[in-house]
Design a protein around this motif. Structure first.
Motif, mmCIF file in Angstrom:
data_model
loop_
_atom_site.group_PDB
_atom_site.id
_atom_site.type_symbol
_atom_site.label_atom_id
_atom_site.label_comp_id
_atom_site.label_asym_id
_atom_site.label_seq_id
_atom_site.Cartn_x
_atom_site.Cartn_y
_atom_site.Cartn_z
ATOM 1 N N ALA A 156 -19.765 -4.890 2.374
ATOM 2 C CA ALA A 156 -20.896 -5.491 1.658
ATOM 3 C C ALA A 156 -20.722 -7.004 1.529
ATOM 4 C CB ALA A 156 -21.040 -4.844 0.278
ATOM 5 N N VAL A 157 -19.488 -7.450 1.253
ATOM 6 C CA VAL A 157 -19.241 -8.888 1.147
ATOM 7 C C VAL A 157 -19.514 -9.577 2.480
ATOM 8 C CG1 VAL A 157 -17.432 -10.618 0.810
ATOM 9 C CG2 VAL A 157 -17.617 -8.701 -0.770
ATOM 10 N N GLY A 158 -19.033 -8.967 3.576
ATOM 11 C CA GLY A 158 -19.267 -9.562 4.884
ATOM 12 C C GLY A 158 -20.740 -9.629 5.248
ATOM 13 N N VAL A 159 -21.473 -8.536 5.017
ATOM 14 C CA VAL A 159 -22.901 -8.520 5.324
ATOM 15 C C VAL A 159 -23.648 -9.505 4.435
ATOM 16 C CG1 VAL A 159 -24.976 -7.094 5.301
ATOM 17 C CG2 VAL A 159 -22.835 -6.170 6.194
ATOM 18 N N TRP A 160 -23.261 -9.552 3.147
ATOM 19 C CA TRP A 160 -23.906 -10.507 2.240
ATOM 20 C C TRP A 160 -23.662 -11.939 2.688
ATOM 21 C CZ3 TRP A 160 -21.413 -14.208 -0.791
ATOM 22 C CH2 TRP A 160 -22.244 -14.913 -1.668
ATOM 23 N N GLY A 161 -22.433 -12.235 3.137
ATOM 24 C CA GLY A 161 -22.144 -13.585 3.600
ATOM 25 C C GLY A 161 -22.964 -13.953 4.826
ATOM 26 N N LEU A 162 -23.115 -13.019 5.764
ATOM 27 C CA LEU A 162 -23.904 -13.296 6.962
ATOM 28 C C LEU A 162 -25.376 -13.503 6.614
ATOM 29 C CD1 LEU A 162 -22.336 -10.754 9.484
ATOM 30 C CD2 LEU A 162 -21.952 -13.219 9.388
ATOM 31 N N LEU B 177 -30.135 -19.809 4.634
ATOM 32 C CA LEU B 177 -30.077 -21.247 4.405
ATOM 33 C C LEU B 177 -30.803 -21.940 5.546
ATOM 34 C CD1 LEU B 177 -26.364 -21.556 3.249
ATOM 35 C CD2 LEU B 177 -28.401 -21.484 1.834
ATOM 36 N N GLY B 178 -32.006 -22.370 5.279
ATOM 37 C CA GLY B 178 -32.818 -22.931 6.352
ATOM 38 C C GLY B 178 -32.298 -24.237 6.891
ATOM 39 N N GLY B 179 -31.600 -25.007 6.059
ATOM 40 C CA GLY B 179 -31.148 -26.310 6.495
ATOM 41 C C GLY B 179 -29.815 -26.306 7.170
ATOM 42 N N GLU B 180 -29.161 -25.168 7.303
ATOM 43 C CA GLU B 180 -27.825 -25.105 7.899
ATOM 44 C C GLU B 180 -27.915 -24.608 9.336
ATOM 45 O OE1 GLU B 180 -25.089 -26.102 6.566
ATOM 46 O OE2 GLU B 180 -25.818 -26.509 4.555
ATOM 47 N N ARG B 181 -27.092 -25.172 10.187
ATOM 48 C CA ARG B 181 -27.010 -24.699 11.571
ATOM 49 C C ARG B 181 -25.939 -23.627 11.639
ATOM 50 N NH1 ARG B 181 -23.994 -25.626 15.975
ATOM 51 N NH2 ARG B 181 -22.756 -27.246 14.940
ATOM 52 N N LEU B 182 -26.314 -22.479 12.098
ATOM 53 C CA LEU B 182 -25.402 -21.346 12.099
ATOM 54 C C LEU B 182 -24.449 -21.418 13.279
ATOM 55 C CD1 LEU B 182 -27.829 -18.445 11.192
ATOM 56 C CD2 LEU B 182 -26.279 -19.676 9.681
ATOM 57 N N ALA B 183 -23.225 -21.030 13.038
ATOM 58 C CA ALA B 183 -22.251 -20.931 14.119
ATOM 59 C C ALA B 183 -22.462 -19.619 14.863
ATOM 60 C CB ALA B 183 -20.835 -20.993 13.559
ATOM 61 N N PRO B 184 -21.948 -19.498 16.087
ATOM 62 C CA PRO B 184 -22.044 -18.215 16.789
ATOM 63 C C PRO B 184 -21.416 -17.096 15.975
ATOM 64 C CG PRO B 184 -21.329 -19.956 18.274
ATOM 65 C CD PRO B 184 -21.318 -20.544 16.892
ATOM 66 N N LEU B 185 -21.994 -15.897 16.106
ATOM 67 C CA LEU B 185 -21.532 -14.778 15.285
ATOM 68 C C LEU B 185 -20.073 -14.449 15.543
ATOM 69 C CD1 LEU B 185 -22.453 -12.625 13.253
ATOM 70 C CD2 LEU B 185 -23.017 -11.159 15.190
ATOM 71 N N GLY B 186 -19.616 -14.603 16.787
ATOM 72 C CA GLY B 186 -18.231 -14.277 17.103
ATOM 73 C C GLY B 186 -17.223 -15.149 16.402
ATOM 74 N N SER B 187 -17.597 -16.372 16.015
ATOM 75 C CA SER B 187 -16.678 -17.282 15.338
ATOM 76 C C SER B 187 -16.905 -17.330 13.838
ATOM 77 C CB SER B 187 -16.825 -18.696 15.922
ATOM 78 O OG SER B 187 -18.147 -19.181 15.714
ATOM 79 N N ASP B 188 -17.762 -16.474 13.322
ATOM 80 C CA ASP B 188 -18.057 -16.484 11.896
ATOM 81 C C ASP B 188 -16.947 -15.773 11.133
ATOM 82 O OD1 ASP B 188 -19.204 -16.104 9.298
ATOM 83 O OD2 ASP B 188 -21.163 -16.473 10.215
ATOM 84 N N PRO B 189 -16.343 -16.409 10.119
ATOM 85 C CA PRO B 189 -15.271 -15.740 9.365
ATOM 86 C C PRO B 189 -15.735 -14.492 8.637
ATOM 87 C CG PRO B 189 -15.250 -18.118 8.988
ATOM 88 C CD PRO B 189 -16.518 -17.807 9.718
ATOM 89 N N MET B 190 -17.022 -14.446 8.262
ATOM 90 C CA MET B 190 -17.524 -13.271 7.563
ATOM 91 C C MET B 190 -17.523 -12.029 8.451
ATOM 92 S SD MET B 190 -18.117 -13.667 4.427
ATOM 93 C CE MET B 190 -18.114 -15.017 3.262
ATOM 94 N N LEU B 191 -17.479 -12.231 9.756
ATOM 95 C CA LEU B 191 -17.427 -11.085 10.656
ATOM 96 C C LEU B 191 -16.130 -10.309 10.479
ATOM 97 C CD1 LEU B 191 -18.949 -9.650 12.946
ATOM 98 C CD2 LEU B 191 -17.709 -11.091 14.554
ATOM 99 N N LEU B 192 -15.068 -10.993 10.058
ATOM 100 C CA LEU B 192 -13.801 -10.304 9.809
ATOM 101 C C LEU B 192 -13.943 -9.304 8.670
ATOM 102 C CD1 LEU B 192 -10.759 -10.042 10.380
ATOM 103 C CD2 LEU B 192 -10.389 -11.901 8.755
ATOM 104 N N PHE B 193 -14.652 -9.680 7.612
ATOM 105 C CA PHE B 193 -14.883 -8.759 6.503
ATOM 106 C C PHE B 193 -15.689 -7.551 6.972
ATOM 107 C CE2 PHE B 193 -13.843 -12.584 4.202
ATOM 108 C CZ PHE B 193 -13.174 -12.127 3.078
ATOM 109 N N VAL B 194 -16.665 -7.788 7.832
ATOM 110 C CA VAL B 194 -17.500 -6.685 8.322
ATOM 111 C C VAL B 194 -16.668 -5.704 9.137
ATOM 112 C CG1 VAL B 194 -19.463 -6.104 9.795
ATOM 113 C CG2 VAL B 194 -19.587 -8.085 8.281
#
Length: 305
Positions: A75-81, A87-104
């Motif tokens: 839930a924490v990982g999905v919530w973080g993603l 956040l409309g003003g933020e540029r998202l990093a690729p999903l593979g490099s997202d730290p929240m993916l580790l929680f998922v």
């Protein structure tokens, strides 16, 4: 007289004798044991003893606890993603490099294995219990392999740590979770940058040639006193720090980098890391032993099949 005797013989031929009746009755008694006793074909599980019932209940509660923890991490990982996507003003990093993916991934794996352990203990299912044992042993093997690799490459960890911190430094303004991580490290260890506070010049937002208000600055987590009047966070305490000399900047921000501080902290936490790894191994071993005990209680039923 001869005709009557032949007719009587013809009438007697279709009927079976008493010997045939006895042999047919005897043949009925030679049926397979499974047809005589349905309990052999569909055996009734033996009644578990008190100790086996306690192990079964403990295994169910044990896996239920880790199922809840796995779902919490998921839930924490999905919530973080989802939060960063909102956040409309933020540029998202690729999903593979997202730290929240580790929680998922960790939450999904832990919840799946724990769910198999819960259902296996509840239904006394050999398949689910074997899957649980195999998955836990596979995770334990990966952990041992990772520990051996870290031990073999311990001299390269400093370079890997520096590269990871450099990535965090470059994406500081683009990744909210990395920004939180960097700020917590700099506040906790009282450091700034990698080797020194001037490493923040590599960030496109803090570089002196940047057009924004943060040009020639460092994050407020580098400040010696990040609070205004002791209660309110001062986000502008480090503005213009890169324009100052080392002596003047030393009165505003921490000059030392975080690589040396973090390496020293990790060396001091070796005992705690070893203790945590030992506790993790004991937890996994306890789950495997309980599953094997339940499989041993179910095994006699499988022998009769």
């Amino acid at each position: 007289a001869r005709l009557s005797m032949q007719a009587s013989r013809l009438v007697e031929l279709p009927y079976s004798s008493s010997d045939d009746d006895d042999s047919s009755l005897a043949g009925d008694t030679d049926l397979p044991a499974a047809e005589q006793d349905p309990g052999v074909w569909c055996p009734v599980p033996p009644k578990l003893g008190t100790f086996s019932q306690c192990v079964r209940c403990l295994a169910f509660l044990w896996n239920l606890l880790f199922l809840l923890l796995g779902l919490l991490a998921l839930a924490v990982g999905v919530w973080g993603l989802l939060a960063k996507r909102s956040l409309g003003g933020e540029r998202l990093a690729p999903l593979g490099s997202d730290p929240m993916l580790l929680f998922v991934l960790v939450g999904l794996g832990a919840s799946t294995v724990s769910l198999a352990g819960c259902l296996g203990a509840l239904r006394s299912s050999p398949c689910l219990l074997r899957f649980f044992v195999g998955a836990v042993l596979a995770f334990a093997g990966l952990e041992v392999l990772g520990g051996l690799l870290l031990l073999a490459a311990r001299h390269r960890l400093r370079d890997a740590l520096r590269d990871a911190l450099l990535l965090c430094l470059l994406r500081y303004q683009e990744e909210p979770d990395l920004r939180f991580l960097v700020d917590e490290v700099q506040r906790s260890l009282q450091c700034c940058g990698l080797g020194s506070y001037r490493d923040w010049e590599t960030n496109p937002y803090f570089n002196c040639s940047a057009p924004g208000a943060q040009a020639c600055s460092v994050p407020d987590s580098c400040c010696l006193d990040p609070w205004q009047n002791g209660t309110v966070a001062n986000a502008q305490c480090a503005f213009g720090a890169l324009r100052l000399g080392d002596v003047a900047a030393g009165t505003v921000v921490h000059l030392g980098g975080c690589v040396a501080q973090l390496s020293a902290w990790l060396h001091g936490q070796v005992g705690g890391i070893v203790a945590g790894a030992a506790v993790l191994v004991l937890v996994e071993a306890a789950g495997v032993l309980m599953a094997l005990k339940m499989l041993g209680d179910i095994a006699p039923v499988g022998v009769r099949d």
